[in-house]
Scaffold this active site. Structure first.
Site, PDB file in Angstrom:
ATOM      1  N   LYS A 166      14.480 -16.358 -12.585  1.00 25.08           N
ATOM      2  CA  LYS A 166      13.106 -16.404 -12.076  1.00 25.08           C
ATOM      3  C   LYS A 166      12.427 -15.068 -12.365  1.00 25.08           C
ATOM      4  CE  LYS A 166      14.042 -20.330  -9.809  1.00 25.08           C
ATOM      5  NZ  LYS A 166      13.474 -21.621 -10.126  1.00 25.08           N
ATOM      6  N   LYS A 168      10.244 -18.202 -13.358  1.00 31.57           N
ATOM      7  CA  LYS A 168      10.652 -19.111 -14.427  1.00 31.57           C
ATOM      8  C   LYS A 168       9.732 -19.067 -15.630  1.00 31.57           C
ATOM      9  CE  LYS A 168       9.013 -23.152 -11.821  1.00 31.57           C
ATOM     10  NZ  LYS A 168       9.554 -24.392 -11.264  1.00 31.57           N
ATOM     11  N   LYS A 192      20.807 -19.756 -16.064  1.00 25.01           N
ATOM     12  CA  LYS A 192      20.169 -21.007 -16.469  1.00 25.01           C
ATOM     13  C   LYS A 192      18.701 -20.802 -16.819  1.00 25.01           C
ATOM     14  CE  LYS A 192      18.789 -25.418 -14.415  1.00 25.01           C
ATOM     15  NZ  LYS A 192      17.357 -25.104 -14.354  1.00 25.01           N
ATOM     16  N   HIS A 285      19.445 -31.247 -16.448  1.00 22.79           N
ATOM     17  CA  HIS A 285      18.539 -31.107 -15.311  1.00 22.79           C
ATOM     18  C   HIS A 285      17.807 -32.431 -15.100  1.00 22.79           C
ATOM     19  CE1 HIS A 285      15.300 -29.771 -12.698  1.00 22.79           C
ATOM     20  NE2 HIS A 285      16.041 -28.722 -12.430  1.00 22.79           N
ATOM     21  N   ARG A 286      17.524 -32.755 -13.826  1.00 26.30           N
ATOM     22  CA  ARG A 286      16.949 -34.072 -13.523  1.00 26.30           C
ATOM     23  C   ARG A 286      15.449 -34.001 -13.236  1.00 26.30           C
ATOM     24  NH1 ARG A 286      18.967 -35.522  -7.371  1.00 26.30           N
ATOM     25  NH2 ARG A 286      18.457 -33.539  -6.425  1.00 26.30           N
TER      26      ARG A 286
END
Length: 466
Positions: A166, A168, A192, A285-286
């Site tokens: 972050k 992001k 990530k 990722h969803r």
């Protein structure tokens, strides 16, 4: 008379078959159906079966050219939902021949493609699917699975730790790489890309990949551990997505990432095949899932999207945190965590699992717990998710008062303390806060983190009463 009777006839005359014995090769679906006032549940259930298989609104001449009994979906059981007025669980069986092999896209187009806009239904939700072994075997599934991932990373006996970088959006590639390095150096296994970090003007994908890889190699050299960063390959076209994955492979990284719902199942399955062929792990990722799964009585439950991902392919998938949520949600989250990891899952309505699901050796997927978690949650997360999971602390790492690396140290120390305590037979649910407090005596980084996020009360009693 050619034996063809034109006109509209009720769906239930053809598609409601309560005596039907389901076949081992059928795909079974459980729908939560709320019919319009005046529509009987049998007609609503039959309408769902018809419109998602061979039926249309009127009898057609070409029906006589095929064997409808062989190809039609059948509504074979209906049960009212306790405590809800005019709501039913409708069970539908689909013959396997209706579906293209190895295509999640085709499966969804058939089962949920058309029927959700149907006038006779007020709202409709797909609660669960039973995928028969005969169909499961047409999918490659996750590129590698849990055991192969552990072997590649050489990490055993504990959950893996991650962190989303972050802010992001807005960092330059070089500063982004710095943040990655600090987290990995401090003791995390992974960092990530955020799901919406693709290739924006302030940070093009190629620059980001190069600086992140530099961070990975530097952190690996300093810690002696294998490190990874989920390089998000999601792109505007499938070709561009594969191009990014190819570049990641050329750089020698262990893992790439994809947003499987916004990117689409077809693209996701292609990427998954590429990852298996080239030794890359695939983090999923969803993003956009809540658009589909948030409403209780309309849409598709996440457990179905999770099953679809296991078929399409991914080695990690985000699956909520469970911590601090309502008890019922806890059981249901655990239900789809089990569906992702295990090879054989028994029907268990208390966890929202409507069908027994055999995966016949399809590799498992690591559930990723992420979102609003920090060091005080560590005992609960270790207890609930067990070793085969990825615990992801974004703000819980980067929000540390001393910076990213100390934030990573705090999380790693907390995790190792919880794993050790569990292995010694201690009760994480009861002694969690004490375990963290004791560990913080030996780790100033953890002590500082504990101070920032003060003790939270675990809503943790319900675990034992499942």
């Amino acid at each position: 008379n050619v034996g063809f009777k034109a006109g509209v006839k009720e769906y239930k005359l053809t598609y409601y078959t309560p005596d039907y014995e389901t076949l081992d090769t059928d795909i079974l679906a459980a729908f939560r159906v709320t019919p319009q006032p005046g529509v009987p549940p049998e007609e609503a259930g039959a309408a769902v079966a018809a419109e998602s298989s061979t039926g249309t609104w009127t009898t057609v001449w070409t029906d006589g050219l095929t064997n409808l009994d062989r190809y039609k979906g059948r509504c074979y059981h209906i049960e009212p939902v306790a405590g809800e007025e005019n709501q039913y669980i409708v069970y539908v069986a689909y013959p396997l021949d209706l579906f293209e092999e190895g295509s999640v896209t085709n499966m969804f187009t058939s089962i949920v493609g058309n029927v959700f806009g149907f006038k006779a239904l007020r709202v409709l939700r797909l609660e669960d699917l039973r995928i028969p072994p005969a169909y499961v075997k047409t999918f490659q599934g996750p590129p590698h699975g849990i055991q192969v991932e552990r072997d590649k990373l050489n990490k055993y006996g504990r959950p893996l730790l991650g962190c989303t970088i972050k802010p992001k959006l807005g960092l330059s590639a070089k500063n982004y790489g710095r943040a990655v390095y600090e987290c990995l150096r401090g003791g995390l296994d992974f960092t990530k890309d955020d799901e919406n970090v693709n290739s924006q003007p302030f940070m093009r994908w190629r620059d980001r990949f190069v600086f992140c890889v530099e961070a990975i190699y530097k952190a690996q050299a300093e810690t002696g551990e294998i490190k990874g960063h989920y390089l998000n390959a999601t792109a505007g076209t499938s070709e561009e997505m594969i191009k990014r994955a190819v570049f990641a492979r050329e750089l020698g990284v262990p893992i790439v990432m994809h947003d499987y719902l916004t990117g689409g199942f077809t693209a996701n399955t292609s990427l998954s095949h590429y990852c298996r062929d080239n030794g890359l792990l695939l983090h999923i990722h969803r993003a956009m899932h809540a658009v589909i799964d948030r409403q209780k009585n309309h849409g598709i439950h996440f457990r179905v999207l999770a099953k679809a991902l296991r078929m399409s392919g991914g080695d990690h998938i985000h699956s909520g945190t469970v911590v601090g949520k309502l008890e019922g949600e806890r059981d249901i989250t655990l239900g789809f965590v089990v569906l992702l990891r295990d090879d054989y899952i028994e029907k268990d309505r208390s966890r929202g699992i409507y069908f027994t699901q055999p995966w016949v050796s399809l590799p498992g997927v690591l559930p990723v717990a992420s979102g609003g978690i920090h060091v005080w949650h560590m005992p609960a997360l270790t207890e609930i998710f067990g070793d085969d999971s990825v615990l992801q602390f974004g703000g819980g790492t980067l929000g540390h008062p001393w910076g990213n690396a100390p934030g990573a140290v705090a999380n790693r120390v907390a995790l190792e303390a919880c794993v050790q305590a569990r292995n010694e037979g201690r009760d994480l649910a009861r002694e969690g806060n004490e375990i963290i407090r004791k560990a913080s005596k030996w780790s100033p980084e953890l002590a500082a983190a504990c101070e920032v996020w003060k003790e939270i009360k675990f809503e943790f009693q319900a675990m034992d009463t499942l």
